[in-house]
Design an enzyme around this catalytic site. Structure first.
Site, PDB file in Angstrom:
ATOM      1  N   HIS A  39       0.844  -1.203   0.000  1.00  0.00           N
ATOM      2  CA  HIS A  39       0.000   0.000   0.000  1.00  0.00           C
ATOM      3  C   HIS A  39       0.875   1.248   0.000  1.00  0.00           C
ATOM      4  CE1 HIS A  39       1.167  -0.734   4.146  1.00  0.00           C
ATOM      5  NE2 HIS A  39       1.010   0.550   4.369  1.00  0.00           N
ATOM      6  N   ARG A  42       5.242  -8.444  17.244  1.00  0.00           N
ATOM      7  CA  ARG A  42       6.031  -7.298  16.814  1.00  0.00           C
ATOM      8  C   ARG A  42       5.175  -6.043  16.942  1.00  0.00           C
ATOM      9  NH1 ARG A  42       6.894  -5.251  10.998  1.00  0.00           N
ATOM     10  NH2 ARG A  42       8.517  -3.691  11.300  1.00  0.00           N
TER      11      ARG A  42
END
Ligand SMILES: *[C@@H]1O[C@H](CO)[C@@H](O)[C@H](O)[C@H]1NC(C)=O
Ligand SMILES: *[C@@H]1O[C@H](CO)[C@@H](O)[C@H](O)[C@H]1NC(C)=O
Ligand SMILES: *[C@@H]1O[C@H](CO)[C@@H](O)[C@H](O)[C@H]1NC(C)=O
Length: 725
Positions: free
Chosen positions: A655, A716
């Site tokens: 994106h 994460r």
């Protein structure tokens, strides 16, 4: 320059006054009455020493029987004088000057005092003031005076021939509880007696000034290394300065400067007097200290405050520690401190919120413990005081003052741990020198009416103030200071060194796990210290080449590991992860094209703080790597923490960001997860070896088409802002 002018003026006036009535063979003796050697007495005594004045002190060690000195009373003084002055009753060459001592300083030597006295052509001179006291009905009996002159007798200071003074104090019987001022007033108002002893009033403050009601008539002046008080109304330089009545704080303030205590050219001359030294002492010979740490309110950056205390350079084996924590959320800061250091102190007494001990009781308790343990000093430190100067305790001890606070203030702000003056209702008022002291434009030792936050009390003071913190109407510190003022115990603040600073404790986000994360506005210095990477500013140096793991992707050390840890903990504690759905009610459009599993700063009320971070810390870095582009302030609607988790969101499809540039801060270490990272497709370049606390910065809506690489294990966390959308 100025002082010279009016000194001339005074001599000009003096020349018209009739000459002395006696010759050169006069001797001057100062007498005063003091029942104990308190701080006020020592200040008076210092002034007499400074000017080599022969001084006799009567009454030391005797029981005072003249009332509490706040109402009428003081006849006891006359009776003491009657007894003590008898030995001088035949002396016609001896000039005796009586003054009070607790609230008096002398600013001239014998020669100058005698010269001023002789110009009156009187046998006896009383000081004068603007109030007729204690008997107002006597007003009309007083001789008229000119504008600016003082009409009424004040018994706090007088000077005259020994013979005449003795006759005055012994002409009539007086009770110890009678009023001394009334006694002398009646002598003066009796025209026959007045003439007999040739009594005059010092209407123009040639010698004496009583400051009650006269503060706006005087100003401090400096000439070379000398300081003195100048009477602007009469053009005189009075040399017996009397802080009578309810103006003690103002008098104490003036007295910081008088007697050459502090002058513009020499600075603080009194600072090096009466000091003690710890130099060369073995650790075991250091004085014993009872250290009270008081955490009475939610206090950002308490962990750092405790760390500073732990690092104070003073043998812990000479320190008994009493810690009072009243705030549940601070147990997490207190416990590690105690765990690491408790065993190093001589003894430790720690009270938790669940012990339910109110603040004043805890503080009083600490003083009592100090007395019980036969300590030499009581040191009180509040959680808001950051004593970054490790020598603080030593400096305070060496200064040798009854009660002494090291100056601490909010960084770059005027808010400090002392007041320079008191309002009429006993609260804060700003003194003329307050700003200079806070910002250390004037360095010295300052007698002030209020201190708080951190202070050292010599143990000899403690027995007289054991209940000092308790007052139904005042908080603990105000109560203690009021007690000290009432007992005539001086509170000093020293700014001779930089000792540290105060954090701002109001408006903290107390309901949060790590409220400090929100403190970028209130405590920017501490926020920076805790949360910004120690090498942040290296990137701003001209010579520093910024790393580019991929083309036009810049990499900076931005945040500390602590920031990363606390941010993750705060997010997990909050728990409102979005789940990575396209439908997103947090957005104005209600729809997210490339959704992540995240929490927005708007959800935790940190949006403004984060914009401030962008303005203060990110914008300068951006201007370095993308010169010519600058939006002030940077805008960002979306600031959020993303969590990649194999069981929730594993990756993010390619994106563009809706931003001019994007920042992406790694909040944990790659060893805590497997896989993951960010890939820039146009360059076929990935950043996988992320660094905790480091920030990636890359263009948003063009060129840097990117994806979140798949995570296969662990979790994460990254912090992302779309800047200037
Ligand atoms: C400390 O101060 C007190 C009171 O002013 C004084 O009497 C004493 O001598 C001082 N101590 C030293 C070592 O100067
Ligand atoms: C800061 O930079 C210095 C010099 O490159 C380095 O030695 C040090 O480890 C860095 N500090 C941190 C916390 O990364
Ligand atoms: C992208 O890079 C990877 C590893 O560096 C390489 O294996 C791959 O062939 C590259 N893909 C393209 C399209 O160049």
């Amino acid at each position: 320059m100025e002082p010279f002018l009016w000194i001339f003026l005074i001599f000009g006036i003096s020349a018209t006054v009739p000459q002395c009535i006696t010759g050169q063979n006069q001797e001057l003796l100062l007498v005063t009455i003091a029942t104990d050697e308190n701080d006020g007495f020592r200040r008076y005594y210092r002034s007499t020493k400074k000017y080599d004045l022969e001084t006799k002190v009567f009454g030391l060690g005797t029981q005072w029987r003249g009332g509490d000195m706040t109402g009428a009373g003081g006849g006891h003084k006359i009776n003491i004088l009657k007894q003590e002055l008898e030995q001088y009753k035949k002396r016609d060459d001896l000039i005796i000057m009586f003054t009070d001592s607790y609230d008096v300083v002398i600013t001239a030597n014998a020669e100058e005092i005698l010269e001023k006295f002789n110009k009156f052509s009187a046998r006896v001179v009383f000081s004068a003031e603007g109030f007729c006291w204690p008997d107002q009905s006597l007003v009309s009996q007083y001789p008229e005076v000119k504008v600016h002159e003082k009409r009424y007798l004040c018994s706090g200071g007088f000077i005259g021939y020994a013979k005449d003074l003795y006759e005055i104090v012994s002409y009539k019987d007086v009770l110890d509880s009678d009023d001394d001022q009334l006694y002398y007033t009646k002598v003066f108002l009796d025209a026959l007696l007045r003439e007999k002893w040739n009594i005059k009033l010092d209407k123009r403050s040639e010698l004496f000034i009583s400051l009650h009601g006269a503060l706006d008539e005087v100003m401090l002046k400096f000439k070379g290394s000398h300081s003195f008080l100048y009477n602007m109304k009469t053009g005189t330089i009075p040399v017996v300065i009397h802080g009578n009545g309810p103006i003690k704080p103002e008098f104490n303030r003036l007295a910081n400067y008088l007697v050459d205590g502090w002058t513009t050219s020499s600075g603080c001359i009194s600072c090096n007097e009466d000091t003690v030294s710890l130099e060369g002492l073995q650790e075991e010979d250091y004085p014993s200290v009872l250290l009270g740490i008081f955490i009475e309110t939610s206090t950002p950056f308490l962990r750092e405050a405790l760390q500073y205390i732990a690092e104070l350079d003073y043998p812990k084996q000479k320190v008994d520690l009493l810690l009072h924590n009243n705030i549940e959320n601070h147990e997490k800061d207190v416990e590690p401190f105690l765990k690491q250091y408790a065993s190093k102190y001589k003894s430790v007494n720690a009270f938790k919120p669940s012990d339910n001990i109110p603040e004043s009781a805890a503080r009083n308790w600490a003083m009592e413990e100090c007395i019980k343990k036969d300590c030499q000093y009581f040191l009180a430190i509040d959680g808001a005081a950051h004593l970054s100067n490790p020598k603080t305790i030593q400096y305070l001890i060496q200064q040798n003052r009854s009660v002494l606070a090291p100056l601490v203030a909010r960084r770059e702000k005027a808010w400090s741990n002392f007041w320079g003056a008191l309002s009429s209702s006993g609260f804060y008022a700003r003194s003329e020198d307050y700003m200079d002291i806070v910002f250390r434009e004037r360095i010295g030792l300052w007698n002030v009416p209020y201190i708080s936050g951190v202070y050292l009390i010599q143990s000899h003071v403690l027995p007289s103030i054991t209940e000092g913190y308790i007052n139904d109407n005042l908080d603990a510190d105000m109560a203690l200071c009021k007690t000290l003022r009432e007992k005539g115990i001086f509170m000093y603040v020293t700014n001779r060194e930089y000792f540290g600073h105060l954090v701002f404790v109001d408006d903290a986000e107390t309901k949060r796990l790590h409220p400090e994360l929100w403190e970028i506005f209130n405590n920017p210095y501490d926020w920076h210290r805790r949360y910004i990477h120690p090498n942040y500013s290296t990137s701003l140096e001209e010579s520093t080449v910024i790393e580019q793991p991929c083309p036009d992707v810049f990499w900076f050390p931005a945040m500390s590991e602590t920031f990363a840890d606390e941010m993750v903990e705060e997010m997990e504690n909050y728990g409102g992860w979005s789940g990575g759905k396209n439908d997103d009610s947090r957005l104005s459009t209600g729809y997210e094209n490339v959704p992540t599993d995240d929490i927005h700063m708007t959800q935790i009320n940190m949006q403004n703080e984060w914009l401030e971070f962008l303005r203060k810390y990110v914008s300068p870095l951006q201007q370095k790597v993308f010169p010519g582009y600058y939006h002030d302030p940077p805008k960002a609607i979306l600031n959020f923490v993303v969590k990649y988790d194999p069981s929730r969101q594993k990756s993010l499809r390619p994106h563009h960001d809706s931003s001019t540039f994007t920042i992406n801060i790694a909040l944990n270490h790659p060893s805590e997860y497997q896989g993951g990272g960010c890939r820039f497709i146009r360059y076929n370049c990935s950043v996988t070896d992320t660094r905790k606390g480091w920030m990636l910065m890359h263009p948003g809506r063009l060129t840097h088409y990117h994806e979140g690489l798949q995570i296969t294990g662990g979790k994460r966390y990254i912090f992302v802002s779309f800047v200037d959308p």
